[in-house]
Design an enzyme around this catalytic site. Structure first.
Site, PDB file in Angstrom:
ATOM      1  N   ASP A   7       0.856  -1.191   0.000  1.00  0.00           N
ATOM      2  CA  ASP A   7       0.000   0.000   0.000  1.00  0.00           C
ATOM      3  C   ASP A   7       0.886   1.233   0.000  1.00  0.00           C
ATOM      4  OD1 ASP A   7      -2.807   1.120   0.276  1.00  0.00           O
ATOM      5  OD2 ASP A   7      -1.774   2.122   1.931  1.00  0.00           O
ATOM      6  N   MET A  20       6.070   9.760  -3.554  1.00  0.00           N
ATOM      7  CA  MET A  20       5.584   8.717  -2.660  1.00  0.00           C
ATOM      8  C   MET A  20       6.049   9.132  -1.264  1.00  0.00           C
ATOM      9  SD  MET A  20       6.023   4.568  -2.884  1.00  0.00           S
ATOM     10  CE  MET A  20       7.799   4.538  -3.126  1.00  0.00           C
ATOM     11  N   HIS A 146      -5.196   4.382   6.639  1.00  0.00           N
ATOM     12  CA  HIS A 146      -4.281   5.089   5.739  1.00  0.00           C
ATOM     13  C   HIS A 146      -2.845   5.060   6.232  1.00  0.00           C
ATOM     14  CE1 HIS A 146      -7.134   6.210   2.707  1.00  0.00           C
ATOM     15  NE2 HIS A 146      -7.948   6.610   3.651  1.00  0.00           N
ATOM     16  N   ASP A 151      -3.106  -0.837   6.247  1.00  0.00           N
ATOM     17  CA  ASP A 151      -3.933  -1.074   5.064  1.00  0.00           C
ATOM     18  C   ASP A 151      -3.476  -2.309   4.288  1.00  0.00           C
ATOM     19  OD1 ASP A 151      -5.138   1.195   5.982  1.00  0.00           O
ATOM     20  OD2 ASP A 151      -4.532   2.471   4.314  1.00  0.00           O
TER      21      ASP A 151
END
Length: 172
Positions: A7, A20, A146, A151
């Site tokens: 994730d 990212m 999150h 996740d």
């Protein structure tokens, strides 16, 4: 083969122009105890505040994160410790998550240990239940927060449930 649930949280829609911010990975196996978490300093001046907010971090916090090259090298090393065999990248939204992981691996290490393919967990579930309007998300036990490790764990739990309770033929 080893299935690795991944994730990603980012500050925008595409790698290169945006960054990212962090990612999590878990080996899909009973116990879900082998995990990786990486935080990465932004690679671009550009960011979308609403996208960054999903991660729970401020821009100022992310600017203190480690350099991406070192994080990606550590992730590659962790993946090598998991298996010398083929690694299968799995994600809830593989189109999004894989593009960031792939770009960062190629940009910072020269190669993606996952190769050039990935698996979409939602599509797998839809095929199993033969209904494109269904979602696997009720199969998660870990709350979707999150935080990418949480996740990834929740999604890995769903894949294990597909195997153990729904009869998915998969070698873990």
């Amino acid at each position: 083969m080893s299935y690795i649930m991944v994730d990603v949280e980012s500050d925008g829609p595409i790698p290169g122009d945006f960054s990212m911010i962090c990612f999590g990975a878990v080996v899909v196996e009973p116990g879900l105890s082998r995990t990786f978490y990486g935080q990465l300093r932004p690679i671009s001046e550009r960011f979308i505040p609403q996208a960054l907010a999903v991660s729970g971090f401020t821009r100022e916090q992310t600017l203190q994160f480690p350099e991406p090259a070192g994080v990606m090298l550590s992730f590659a090393e962790w993946l090598r410790s998991i298996s010398k065999d083929r690694l299968i990248f799995v994600a809830d939204n593989n189109g999004f998550d894989w593009q960031f992981i792939n770009w960062y691996f190629h940009h910072f290490t020269g190669a993606n240990p996952f190769g050039f393919s990935s698996m979409n967990l939602g599509s797998l579930y839809k095929g199993m239940v033969k209904d494109t309007f269904q979602t696997f998300k009720h199969l998660r036990s870990t709350k979707h927060t999150h935080h990418p490790v949480d996740d990834a764990k929740g999604n890995a739990e769903a894949l294990l449930t597909m195997k153990d309770e729904m009869g998915l033929k998969i070698r873990l």
